[in-house]
Design an enzyme around this catalytic site. Structure first.
Site, PDB file in Angstrom:
ATOM      1  N   GLY A  49       6.717  -3.924   1.990  1.00 26.25           N
ATOM      2  CA  GLY A  49       6.615  -2.650   2.696  1.00 26.25           C
ATOM      3  C   GLY A  49       7.949  -2.117   3.181  1.00 26.25           C
ATOM      4  O   GLY A  49       8.039  -1.535   4.260  1.00 26.25           O
TER       5      GLY A  49
ATOM      6  N   ILE B 264      19.334 -10.815  -9.812  1.00 24.89           N
ATOM      7  CA  ILE B 264      20.613 -10.514 -10.470  1.00 24.89           C
ATOM      8  C   ILE B 264      20.874  -9.012 -10.443  1.00 24.89           C
ATOM      9  O   ILE B 264      21.966  -8.544 -10.147  1.00 24.89           O
ATOM     10  CB  ILE B 264      20.598 -11.022 -11.927  1.00 24.89           C
ATOM     11  CG1 ILE B 264      20.550 -12.540 -11.940  1.00 24.89           C
ATOM     12  CG2 ILE B 264      21.820 -10.508 -12.698  1.00 24.89           C
ATOM     13  CD1 ILE B 264      20.448 -13.155 -13.314  1.00 24.89           C
ATOM     14  N   GLU B 265      19.818  -8.250 -10.720  1.00 26.26           N
ATOM     15  CA  GLU B 265      19.978  -6.798 -10.848  1.00 26.26           C
ATOM     16  C   GLU B 265      20.494  -6.112  -9.596  1.00 26.26           C
ATOM     17  O   GLU B 265      21.170  -5.097  -9.682  1.00 26.26           O
ATOM     18  CB  GLU B 265      18.641  -6.125 -11.182  1.00 26.26           C
ATOM     19  CG  GLU B 265      18.172  -6.323 -12.582  1.00 26.26           C
ATOM     20  CD  GLU B 265      17.015  -7.289 -12.643  1.00 26.26           C
ATOM     21  OE1 GLU B 265      16.928  -8.168 -11.756  1.00 26.26           O
ATOM     22  OE2 GLU B 265      16.217  -7.171 -13.583  1.00 26.26           O
TER      23      GLU B 265
ATOM     24  N   LYS C  20      11.767 -20.773   7.490  1.00 24.02           N
ATOM     25  CA  LYS C  20      12.763 -21.212   6.501  1.00 24.02           C
ATOM     26  C   LYS C  20      13.035 -20.176   5.394  1.00 24.02           C
ATOM     27  O   LYS C  20      14.207 -19.926   5.066  1.00 24.02           O
ATOM     28  CB  LYS C  20      12.311 -22.553   5.893  1.00 24.02           C
ATOM     29  CG  LYS C  20      13.425 -23.387   5.310  1.00 24.02           C
ATOM     30  CD  LYS C  20      14.556 -23.626   6.284  1.00 24.02           C
ATOM     31  CE  LYS C  20      14.989 -25.050   6.391  1.00 24.02           C
ATOM     32  NZ  LYS C  20      15.792 -25.273   7.610  1.00 24.02           N
ATOM     33  N   PRO C  21      11.978 -19.578   4.807  1.00 26.56           N
ATOM     34  CA  PRO C  21      12.279 -18.585   3.759  1.00 26.56           C
ATOM     35  C   PRO C  21      13.192 -17.466   4.273  1.00 26.56           C
ATOM     36  O   PRO C  21      14.095 -17.023   3.556  1.00 26.56           O
ATOM     37  CB  PRO C  21      10.903 -18.037   3.371  1.00 26.56           C
ATOM     38  CG  PRO C  21       9.925 -19.087   3.783  1.00 26.56           C
ATOM     39  CD  PRO C  21      10.524 -19.764   4.991  1.00 26.56           C
ATOM     40  N   THR C  22      12.999 -17.044   5.507  1.00 23.98           N
ATOM     41  CA  THR C  22      13.850 -15.992   6.080  1.00 23.98           C
ATOM     42  C   THR C  22      15.287 -16.495   6.210  1.00 23.98           C
ATOM     43  O   THR C  22      16.245 -15.797   5.849  1.00 23.98           O
ATOM     44  CB  THR C  22      13.305 -15.564   7.464  1.00 23.98           C
ATOM     45  OG1 THR C  22      12.017 -15.011   7.257  1.00 23.98           O
ATOM     46  CG2 THR C  22      14.194 -14.542   8.146  1.00 23.98           C
TER      47      THR C  22
ATOM     48  N   CYS D  88      -4.337  17.743 -13.849  1.00 21.68           N
ATOM     49  CA  CYS D  88      -3.449  17.679 -15.008  1.00 21.68           C
ATOM     50  C   CYS D  88      -4.204  17.228 -16.261  1.00 21.68           C
ATOM     51  O   CYS D  88      -4.940  18.010 -16.848  1.00 21.68           O
ATOM     52  CB  CYS D  88      -2.242  16.811 -14.685  1.00 21.68           C
ATOM     53  SG  CYS D  88      -0.822  17.215 -15.700  1.00 21.68           S
TER      54      CYS D  88
ATOM     55  N   MET E  87      -7.763  18.111 -15.988  1.00 19.37           N
ATOM     56  CA  MET E  87      -8.122  19.497 -16.314  1.00 19.37           C
ATOM     57  C   MET E  87      -8.182  19.664 -17.842  1.00 19.37           C
ATOM     58  O   MET E  87      -9.088  20.299 -18.373  1.00 19.37           O
ATOM     59  CB  MET E  87      -7.092  20.463 -15.732  1.00 19.37           C
ATOM     60  CG  MET E  87      -7.043  21.793 -16.450  1.00 19.37           C
ATOM     61  SD  MET E  87      -6.095  23.039 -15.567  1.00 19.37           S
ATOM     62  CE  MET E  87      -5.680  24.163 -16.880  1.00 19.37           C
TER      63      MET E  87
ATOM     64  N   GLU F  50      -2.081  15.727 -28.092  1.00 17.00           N
ATOM     65  CA  GLU F  50      -1.603  14.438 -27.562  1.00 17.00           C
ATOM     66  C   GLU F  50      -2.535  13.302 -28.021  1.00 17.00           C
ATOM     67  O   GLU F  50      -2.106  12.166 -28.176  1.00 17.00           O
ATOM     68  CB  GLU F  50      -1.581  14.501 -26.021  1.00 17.00           C
ATOM     69  CG  GLU F  50      -1.106  13.222 -25.371  1.00 17.00           C
ATOM     70  CD  GLU F  50      -1.038  13.318 -23.845  1.00 17.00           C
ATOM     71  OE1 GLU F  50      -1.470  14.337 -23.268  1.00 17.00           O
ATOM     72  OE2 GLU F  50      -0.548  12.351 -23.232  1.00 17.00           O
TER      73      GLU F  50
ATOM     74  N   HIS G  61      -0.054  18.876  -9.856  1.00 14.27           N
ATOM     75  CA  HIS G  61      -0.428  17.699  -9.059  1.00 14.27           C
ATOM     76  C   HIS G  61      -0.408  18.046  -7.570  1.00 14.27           C
ATOM     77  O   HIS G  61       0.623  17.848  -6.906  1.00 14.27           O
ATOM     78  CB  HIS G  61       0.558  16.560  -9.324  1.00 14.27           C
ATOM     79  CG  HIS G  61       0.423  15.967 -10.689  1.00 14.27           C
ATOM     80  ND1 HIS G  61      -0.408  14.897 -10.960  1.00 14.27           N
ATOM     81  CD2 HIS G  61       1.001  16.302 -11.859  1.00 14.27           C
ATOM     82  CE1 HIS G  61      -0.327  14.601 -12.241  1.00 14.27           C
ATOM     83  NE2 HIS G  61       0.514  15.432 -12.811  1.00 14.27           N
TER      84      HIS G  61
ATOM     85  N   GLU H 168      -1.619  16.524  -5.190  1.00 16.28           N
ATOM     86  CA  GLU H 168      -1.517  15.326  -4.330  1.00 16.28           C
ATOM     87  C   GLU H 168      -0.104  15.074  -3.805  1.00 16.28           C
ATOM     88  O   GLU H 168       0.082  14.492  -2.744  1.00 16.28           O
ATOM     89  CB  GLU H 168      -2.039  14.077  -5.068  1.00 16.28           C
ATOM     90  CG  GLU H 168      -1.207  13.566  -6.238  1.00 16.28           C
ATOM     91  CD  GLU H 168      -1.567  14.185  -7.572  1.00 16.28           C
ATOM     92  OE1 GLU H 168      -2.062  15.337  -7.590  1.00 16.28           O
ATOM     93  OE2 GLU H 168      -1.345  13.540  -8.620  1.00 16.28           O
TER      94      GLU H 168
HETATM   95  N1  GLN Z   1      -0.471  13.915 -20.777  1.00 14.55           N
HETATM   96  C1  GLN Z   1      -0.679  15.242 -20.311  1.00 14.55           C
HETATM   97  C2  GLN Z   1       0.493  16.154 -20.588  1.00 14.55           C
HETATM   98  O1  GLN Z   1       1.592  15.711 -20.796  1.00 14.55           O
HETATM   99  C3  GLN Z   1      -1.015  15.261 -18.841  1.00 14.55           C
HETATM  100  C4  GLN Z   1       0.081  14.767 -17.973  1.00 14.55           C
HETATM  101  C5  GLN Z   1      -0.376  14.423 -16.594  1.00 14.55           C
HETATM  102  O2  GLN Z   1      -1.566  14.216 -16.365  1.00 14.55           O
HETATM  103  N2  GLN Z   1       0.530  14.332 -15.672  1.00 14.55           N
HETATM  104  O3  GLN Z   1       0.351  17.342 -20.580  1.00 14.55           O
END
Ligand code: GLN
Length: 538
Positions: free
Chosen positions: A16, A147-148, A188-190, A380, A383, A404, A513, A515
């Site tokens: 976190g 390493i990274e 210990k791990p800390t 997206c 839809m 696609e 999107h 969200e």
């Molecule tokens: N694969 C779809 C596109 O490229 C939808 C992409 C997505 O859902 N973010 O249009």
């Protein structure tokens, strides 16, 4: 000049760090300071855009069109500050920048090396555009000992020398496990992790100890002694019941006041924890529940739809209802099982997605939602699938598909030819997959009498996008005659942004999107409305 706080992790990943950084940022912000959050990721991909969510969780998208680590989503949700492209960097991008410069001969004949050239580039990134900030909090991905992450730790060590110790603070987040068999807490791990960090020249100033249960004083003292950190700066973080409790818990543990004390700064305002307390209470105490099905391909990994899960919870907060997320794998969703699997579901959501796998399950679930008048939100890819379902079953275009999924079908959804960004025309491609989608904030114009217009209460909206394919606008009339309206379009009228059904209580698909823009204190109207409709469904 800004003060820089570096957050590293130790012992195990997924402790976190992102939420701790975001919580600290909120607390400092609430005390009257301006804070910027940044993430340094140690992998070689230029950005996480081409990575599967199974690998790295959700790909978060910023307004300015960057595909970033999901922690930037936490940062935005906790602080309300929109992240930018320059707030997330990967080892891949650093090397890419350095190698491009090398090819141009800009190193003037020198041997190009990790130290100083890679570390210099990392330091430039840390400092970039920071002059107006009071604090820049930089989270280093991965854990100490990988390493990274070595060049990053080396760079922050140098950085602290460059700008002075009084302007930089190192926070190390570790795990302090509890062993059930011996009923003991182990430090210990800390100790080992801090030893590792010190061996590369970084002495932490604050240690945050993640633990299942409260850490007794004697153990804190031990950590303080062995790790060379003031006892007041050994801060515990005991598992919280919801992430919204994290800022409250860090405040109680005085993380923010220790940070201010370190920098010899005073609080400008008292911390306001009211909003966090309010939403925590709603989340933990609300009895009424609603079941929302998320039907997608990446349901096994909890972080794959992080922002989406959060946005749905925000919608629940707005409606005073607990949202149960029922994750259903679209690949194993058989048509015959749909009624049984969706029996107790009040709302169906198909999230964004890529590729052919699992599409038929999604399409079948959409048909079920449409016919049974269950609230449906398609995001997206969701839809695009709703368009294909409608074309096949209502327009009788049996071969309808997206290019696609199938290059030979009827492409009601196809590759975007071109679009306009900041006055420039950008051409679509499916050959080069890195950063070539239509990405970031774009406007959409909403129809006067549409449901979506009522939901947003606005004519023009700005939402974040991440797609390569689009619904073919030429089908608009055909769909609308059968009751599916294209109720939002790009300002030039060429790209369908929103679809909605006429004869259905709540059926909406959006090409963007939503969200990514939902905040706990400002739930997104689309999610609030979707949860409200689902609440009314049963
Ligand atoms: N694969 C779809 C596109 O490229 C939808 C992409 C997505 O859902 N973010 O249009």
């Amino acid at each position: 000049m800004a003060r820089f706080i570096f957050v590293t992790g130790g012992v195990v990943s997924s402790l976190g760090k992102g939420l701790s950084s975001a919580s600290l940022a909120y607390l400092l912000q609430s005390r009257g300071y301006k804070v910027r959050l940044r993430k340094l990721d140690p992998y070689l991909n230029i950005d996480p855009g081409t990575m599967s969510p199974f690998q790295h969780g959700e790909v978060y998208v910023t307004d300015d069109g960057a595909e970033t680590d999901l922690d930037l989503g936490h940062y935005e949700r906790f602080t309300g500050v929109s992240a930018k492209k320059i707030d997330n960097i990967t080892t891949g991008r650093i090397y890419n920048d350095v190698l491009k410069k090398e090819r141009k001969g800009m190193y003037l004949g020198k041997t190009v090396q990790v130290i100083p050239h890679i570390t210099d580039r990392i330091k430039e990134f840390i400092k970039n555009d920071s002059s107006k900030e009071d604090f820049v909090i930089c989270e280093i991905g991965g854990i100490v000992g990988d390493i990274e992450s070595l060049p990053f730790i080396e760079a922050i060590r140098q950085f602290s020398n460059d700008v002075g110790k009084k302007n930089t603070l190192f926070i190390h987040l570790t795990l302090v496990p509890y062993l059930k068999s011996s009923d003991e807490i182990k430090t210990k791990p800390t100790q080992h992790s801090v030893k590792e960090l010190r061996s590369i020249g970084v002495q932490p100033d604050i240690i945050i100890c993640r633990s299942e249960r409260s850490i007794p004083l004697e153990h804190r003292k031990k950590i303080s002694l062995f790790c060379n950190v003031d006892i007041k700066n050994v801060i515990e973080t005991v598992d919280v019941r919801t992430i919204y409790e994290a800022p409250i818990s860090f405040f109680k543990e005085k993380l923010d006041s220790q940070v201010l004390e370190y920098f010899k700064l005073k609080s400008k305002k008292p911390v306001n924890l009211g909003p966090w307390k309010k939403i925590t209470k709603i989340i933990l105490q609300t009895k009424k529940q609603v079941n929302i099905a998320i039907i997608g391909k990446y349901v096994e990994l909890k972080d794959a739809y992080k922002s989406l899960d959060e946005a749905l919870i925000h919608g629940g907060i707005q409606n005073n209802i607990k949202v149960n997320l029922v994750r259903i794998d679209s690949e194993n969703l058989k048509v015959s099982e749909i009624p049984k699997k969706l029996k107790d579901i009040s709302g169906i959501l198909i999230p964004g997605g890529f590729g052919r796998r699992g599409t038929e399950g999604k399409i079948a679930a959409i048909k079920y939602a449409r016919n049974n008048k269950i609230p449906f939100l398609g995001i997206c890819f969701g839809m695009q699938m709703a368009i294909i379902e409608f074309a096949r079953n209502k327009l009788n275009l049996k071969k309808a598909t997206s290019s696609e999924i199938n290059k030979k079908g009827l492409p009601v959804v196809g590759l975007i030819n071109e679009w306009i960004k900041d006055g420039k025309t950008i051409k679509g491609t499916d050959k080069d997959l890195g950063g070539t989608m239509r990405l970031g904030a774009y406007e959409a114009k909403l129809d006067e009498n549409s449901m979506i217009r009522k939901i947003y209460g606005k004519k023009i909206i700005i939402e974040r996008h991440r797609h390569r394919y689009e619904v073919n606008i030429n089908y608009k009339d055909k769909f609308e005659k059968k009751g599916m309206n294209f109720s939002g379009l790009s300002p030039d009228g060429l790209l369908p942004e929103i679809i909605e059904l006429n004869n259905h209580p709540w059926f909406i698909g959006v090409q963007f999107h939503p969200e990514f823009k939902s905040r706990p204190f400002a739930p997104h109207p689309l999610f609030s409305s979707f949860i409200k409709a689902s609440k009314n469904h049963k």
